[in-house]
Write a protein that holds these residues in place. Structure first.
Motif, PDB file in Angstrom:
ATOM      1  N   ALA A 141      17.965  52.288  92.482  1.00 56.11           N
ATOM      2  CA  ALA A 141      18.223  51.123  91.631  1.00 56.11           C
ATOM      3  C   ALA A 141      18.121  49.877  92.501  1.00 56.11           C
ATOM      4  O   ALA A 141      18.718  49.805  93.571  1.00 56.11           O
ATOM      5  N   VAL A 142      17.327  48.930  92.046  1.00 59.60           N
ATOM      6  CA  VAL A 142      17.149  47.674  92.774  1.00 59.60           C
ATOM      7  C   VAL A 142      17.252  46.508  91.798  1.00 59.60           C
ATOM      8  O   VAL A 142      17.338  46.710  90.589  1.00 59.60           O
ATOM      9  N   GLN A 143      17.211  45.312  92.347  1.00 58.10           N
ATOM     10  CA  GLN A 143      17.318  44.118  91.513  1.00 58.10           C
ATOM     11  C   GLN A 143      16.217  43.148  91.914  1.00 58.10           C
ATOM     12  O   GLN A 143      15.961  42.942  93.111  1.00 58.10           O
ATOM     13  N   CYS A 144      15.577  42.556  90.937  1.00 58.86           N
ATOM     14  CA  CYS A 144      14.512  41.591  91.190  1.00 58.86           C
ATOM     15  C   CYS A 144      15.106  40.380  91.919  1.00 58.86           C
ATOM     16  O   CYS A 144      16.108  39.812  91.473  1.00 58.86           O
ATOM     17  N   PRO A 145      14.505  39.985  93.046  1.00 61.94           N
ATOM     18  CA  PRO A 145      15.052  38.840  93.785  1.00 61.94           C
ATOM     19  C   PRO A 145      14.850  37.497  93.071  1.00 61.94           C
ATOM     20  O   PRO A 145      15.534  36.530  93.367  1.00 61.94           O
ATOM     21  N   HIS A 146      13.952  37.464  92.087  1.00 62.11           N
ATOM     22  CA  HIS A 146      13.678  36.202  91.389  1.00 62.11           C
ATOM     23  C   HIS A 146      14.515  36.031  90.125  1.00 62.11           C
ATOM     24  O   HIS A 146      15.097  34.978  89.908  1.00 62.11           O
ATOM     25  N   CYS A 147      14.570  37.096  89.298  1.00 61.16           N
ATOM     26  CA  CYS A 147      15.276  36.961  88.019  1.00 61.16           C
ATOM     27  C   CYS A 147      16.568  37.775  87.950  1.00 61.16           C
ATOM     28  O   CYS A 147      17.265  37.738  86.944  1.00 61.16           O
ATOM     29  N   ALA A 148      16.857  38.555  88.983  1.00 65.20           N
ATOM     30  CA  ALA A 148      18.070  39.376  89.061  1.00 65.20           C
ATOM     31  C   ALA A 148      18.104  40.505  88.039  1.00 65.20           C
ATOM     32  O   ALA A 148      19.157  41.086  87.779  1.00 65.20           O
ATOM     33  N   GLU A 149      16.960  40.839  87.461  1.00 63.77           N
ATOM     34  CA  GLU A 149      16.875  41.939  86.489  1.00 63.77           C
ATOM     35  C   GLU A 149      16.911  43.276  87.243  1.00 63.77           C
ATOM     36  O   GLU A 149      16.134  43.494  88.170  1.00 63.77           O
ATOM     37  N   PRO A 150      17.817  44.198  86.845  1.00 65.88           N
ATOM     38  CA  PRO A 150      17.854  45.500  87.532  1.00 65.88           C
ATOM     39  C   PRO A 150      16.723  46.420  87.048  1.00 65.88           C
ATOM     40  O   PRO A 150      16.328  46.371  85.885  1.00 65.88           O
ATOM     41  N   PHE A 151      16.190  47.219  87.955  1.00 71.87           N
ATOM     42  CA  PHE A 151      15.183  48.223  87.607  1.00 71.87           C
ATOM     43  C   PHE A 151      15.178  49.301  88.685  1.00 71.87           C
ATOM     44  O   PHE A 151      15.877  49.176  89.695  1.00 71.87           O
ATOM     45  N   GLU A 152      14.418  50.389  88.452  1.00 67.69           N
ATOM     46  CA  GLU A 152      14.355  51.488  89.414  1.00 67.69           C
ATOM     47  C   GLU A 152      12.979  51.532  90.054  1.00 67.69           C
ATOM     48  O   GLU A 152      11.979  51.208  89.408  1.00 67.69           O
ATOM     49  N   VAL A 153      12.951  51.935  91.319  1.00 69.15           N
ATOM     50  CA  VAL A 153      11.688  52.131  92.016  1.00 69.15           C
ATOM     51  C   VAL A 153      11.616  53.567  92.507  1.00 69.15           C
ATOM     52  O   VAL A 153      12.634  54.193  92.810  1.00 69.15           O
ATOM     53  N   GLU A 154      10.402  54.096  92.576  1.00 66.45           N
ATOM     54  CA  GLU A 154      10.155  55.438  93.074  1.00 66.45           C
ATOM     55  C   GLU A 154       9.997  55.360  94.580  1.00 66.45           C
ATOM     56  O   GLU A 154       9.183  54.595  95.090  1.00 66.45           O
ATOM     57  N   LEU A 155      10.804  56.147  95.302  1.00 68.74           N
ATOM     58  CA  LEU A 155      10.754  56.130  96.758  1.00 68.74           C
ATOM     59  C   LEU A 155       9.791  57.177  97.294  1.00 68.74           C
ATOM     60  O   LEU A 155       9.501  57.192  98.472  1.00 68.74           O
ATOM     61  N   GLY A 156       9.321  58.079  96.446  1.00 66.54           N
ATOM     62  CA  GLY A 156       8.388  59.112  96.880  1.00 66.54           C
ATOM     63  C   GLY A 156       7.111  58.483  97.383  1.00 66.54           C
ATOM     64  O   GLY A 156       6.784  57.342  97.092  1.00 66.54           O
ATOM     65  N   GLY A 157       6.372  59.248  98.166  1.00 66.17           N
ATOM     66  CA  GLY A 157       5.104  58.754  98.668  1.00 66.17           C
ATOM     67  C   GLY A 157       5.071  58.644 100.170  1.00 66.17           C
ATOM     68  O   GLY A 157       4.014  58.645 100.764  1.00 66.17           O
TER      69      GLY A 157
END
Length: 163
Positions: A141-157
């Motif tokens: 779970a992360v947060q957009c540094p510009h709008c502060a909207e939370p979202f998830e990122v895939e760490l695989g890869g």
């Protein structure tokens, strides 16, 4: 001998203290007994099923297996392997050979077995390794540094062994 009335505690009546009650503080409730410790078990082995399956020398296809959690040693020892030093892509093969504890009826799983798997099965095992060693998921779970909207990122890869 005096008897206390119904509902009246014996310590409230003069001279009604027994030897067990001497020194007991009638205002303080008895200390609670410690709850039994709940022992949490850590799951260290995870079953899997290969998409295609490993084909041994006799032509038998092995799909069901078990992978255990990796230790720091599992990730460090392959780095001393000459094959890994010459070709870093070989790291995942050596690492998977250490953490796969069972594969069908193959008597012993090692890097030579992993080396002869189909590419789709190797990719599956690399993803599975990441998933179980990242506490069950590869998302954060992360947060957009510009709008502060939370979202998830895939760490695989990332490559195996680079945690």
């Amino acid at each position: 001998m005096r008897r206390s009335g119904a509902g009246a505690p014996a310590a409230a009546m003069p001279g009604a203290e027994s030897s067990a009650e001497v020194g007991a503080d009638p205002v303080q409730p008895p200390a609670p007994t410690a709850a039994p410790a709940v022992r949490q078990t850590l799951r260290t082995e995870f079953p899997f099923q290969l998409p295609r399956g490993y084909v041994d020398e006799s032509g038998t296809v092995h799909q069901d297996g078990v992978m255990r959690l990796a230790t720091a040693r599992d990730e460090l020892v392959p780095l001393r392997d000459v094959r890994v030093q010459e070709n870093p892509a070989y790291l995942s093969v050596v690492l998977l050979g250490r953490v796969i504890t069972r594969l069908g009826t193959v008597p012993m799983v090692h890097d030579g077995i992993v080396e002869n798997m189909f590419a789709s099965d190797l990719a599956f095992l690399q993803d599975f390794y990441r998933q179980i060693n990242a506490e069950g998921h590869t998302r954060a779970a992360v947060q957009c540094p510009h709008c502060a909207e939370p979202f998830e990122v895939e760490l695989g890869g990332s490559r195996l062994g680079e945690s």
